[in-house]
Scaffold this motif. Structure first.
Motif, mmCIF file in Angstrom:
data_model
loop_
_atom_site.group_PDB
_atom_site.id
_atom_site.type_symbol
_atom_site.label_atom_id
_atom_site.label_comp_id
_atom_site.label_asym_id
_atom_site.label_seq_id
_atom_site.Cartn_x
_atom_site.Cartn_y
_atom_site.Cartn_z
ATOM 1 N N ASN A 1 22.089 20.842 -19.634
ATOM 2 C CA ASN A 1 21.320 21.215 -20.825
ATOM 3 C C ASN A 1 21.548 22.665 -21.261
ATOM 4 O OD1 ASN A 1 20.244 18.661 -20.999
ATOM 5 N ND2 ASN A 1 18.329 19.193 -20.011
ATOM 6 N N THR A 2 21.935 23.525 -20.335
ATOM 7 C CA THR A 2 22.150 24.936 -20.669
ATOM 8 C C THR A 2 23.621 25.289 -20.830
ATOM 9 O OG1 THR A 2 22.127 25.583 -18.328
ATOM 10 C CG2 THR A 2 20.022 25.665 -19.516
ATOM 11 N N GLY A 3 24.515 24.342 -20.591
ATOM 12 C CA GLY A 3 25.941 24.585 -20.766
ATOM 13 C C GLY A 3 26.536 25.483 -19.691
ATOM 14 N N ARG A 4 25.961 25.434 -18.495
ATOM 15 C CA ARG A 4 26.479 26.238 -17.383
ATOM 16 C C ARG A 4 26.977 25.314 -16.282
ATOM 17 N NH1 ARG A 4 21.416 29.956 -16.263
ATOM 18 N NH2 ARG A 4 20.413 27.994 -16.720
ATOM 19 N N ARG A 5 27.736 25.889 -15.356
ATOM 20 C CA ARG A 5 28.283 25.131 -14.236
ATOM 21 C C ARG A 5 27.436 25.389 -12.999
ATOM 22 N NH1 ARG A 5 33.593 25.778 -10.864
ATOM 23 N NH2 ARG A 5 33.177 27.954 -11.273
ATOM 24 N N LEU A 6 27.052 24.327 -12.286
ATOM 25 C CA LEU A 6 26.297 24.432 -11.040
ATOM 26 C C LEU A 6 27.273 24.745 -9.915
ATOM 27 C CD1 LEU A 6 23.578 24.064 -9.577
ATOM 28 C CD2 LEU A 6 24.133 21.634 -9.380
ATOM 29 N N ILE A 7 27.079 25.900 -9.242
ATOM 30 C CA ILE A 7 28.035 26.296 -8.209
ATOM 31 C C ILE A 7 27.428 26.302 -6.810
ATOM 32 C CG2 ILE A 7 29.507 27.614 -9.742
ATOM 33 C CD1 ILE A 7 28.159 30.156 -8.629
ATOM 34 N N GLU A 8 26.090 26.381 -6.696
ATOM 35 C CA GLU A 8 25.476 26.427 -5.365
ATOM 36 C C GLU A 8 24.062 25.867 -5.417
ATOM 37 O OE1 GLU A 8 24.479 29.564 -1.736
ATOM 38 O OE2 GLU A 8 25.514 30.281 -3.518
ATOM 39 N N ILE A 9 23.692 25.181 -4.337
ATOM 40 C CA ILE A 9 22.343 24.658 -4.140
ATOM 41 C C ILE A 9 21.813 25.281 -2.855
ATOM 42 C CG2 ILE A 9 20.980 22.592 -3.642
ATOM 43 C CD1 ILE A 9 22.168 22.447 -6.378
ATOM 44 N N ILE A 10 20.624 25.885 -2.920
ATOM 45 C CA ILE A 10 19.983 26.444 -1.733
ATOM 46 C C ILE A 10 18.690 25.671 -1.503
ATOM 47 C CG2 ILE A 10 18.984 28.486 -0.637
ATOM 48 C CD1 ILE A 10 20.723 30.167 -2.588
ATOM 49 N N ASP A 11 18.589 25.021 -0.349
ATOM 50 C CA ASP A 11 17.375 24.283 0.006
ATOM 51 C C ASP A 11 16.460 25.221 0.788
ATOM 52 O OD1 ASP A 11 15.395 22.562 0.757
ATOM 53 O OD2 ASP A 11 16.712 21.120 1.749
ATOM 54 N N THR A 12 15.405 25.694 0.138
ATOM 55 C CA THR A 12 14.479 26.630 0.784
ATOM 56 C C THR A 12 13.389 25.914 1.557
ATOM 57 O OG1 THR A 12 13.002 26.740 -1.128
ATOM 58 C CG2 THR A 12 14.834 28.322 -1.047
ATOM 59 N N GLU A 13 13.207 24.614 1.296
ATOM 60 C CA GLU A 13 12.166 23.796 1.913
ATOM 61 C C GLU A 13 10.764 24.306 1.581
ATOM 62 O OE1 GLU A 13 13.238 23.501 6.051
ATOM 63 O OE2 GLU A 13 14.904 22.167 5.604
ATOM 64 N N ASP A 14 10.630 25.124 0.527
ATOM 65 C CA ASP A 14 9.331 25.608 0.061
ATOM 66 C C ASP A 14 8.855 24.704 -1.072
ATOM 67 O OD1 ASP A 14 9.457 27.754 1.808
ATOM 68 O OD2 ASP A 14 10.302 29.112 0.310
ATOM 69 N N GLU A 15 7.601 24.310 -1.019
ATOM 70 C CA GLU A 15 7.031 23.480 -2.082
ATOM 71 C C GLU A 15 6.414 24.365 -3.145
ATOM 72 O OE1 GLU A 15 7.335 20.244 -2.448
ATOM 73 O OE2 GLU A 15 8.462 20.127 -0.604
ATOM 74 N N PRO A 16 6.306 23.965 -4.372
ATOM 75 C CA PRO A 16 6.610 22.645 -4.936
ATOM 76 C C PRO A 16 8.043 22.514 -5.458
ATOM 77 C CG PRO A 16 5.491 23.930 -6.596
ATOM 78 C CD PRO A 16 5.590 24.795 -5.345
#
Length: 70
Positions: free
Chosen positions: A42-57
């Motif tokens: 939706n923003t026209g950017r490329r996803l390069i990294e995912i960080i799972d912090t395990e913090d909710e929500p």
């Protein structure tokens, strides 16, 4: 995750703490990987990294970069 468990979509995956003050790249918090992909699309950017912090929500931090100019 180890490199053996990484999917072949070229998105880096990691777990741990996230410091928004130290992060210089574009980022957003999300509830899931699918939401990260939707934000990127939706923003026209490329996803390069995912960080799972395990913090909710919103446990997932999505790191983006702009597509290179053609």
């Amino acid at each position: 995750m180890t490199n053996d468990n990484q999917p072949s979509d070229s998105i880096k995956r990691s777990k741990g703490k996230f410091d928004p003050v130290q992060e210089t790249r574009q980022w957003a918090a999300a509830a899931s990987l699918e939401r990260c992909k939707r934000i990127a699309r939706n923003t026209g950017r490329r996803l390069i990294e995912i960080i799972d912090t395990e913090d909710e929500p919103l446990p997932i931090i999505c790191i983006f970069e702009d597509y290179p100019d053609d």
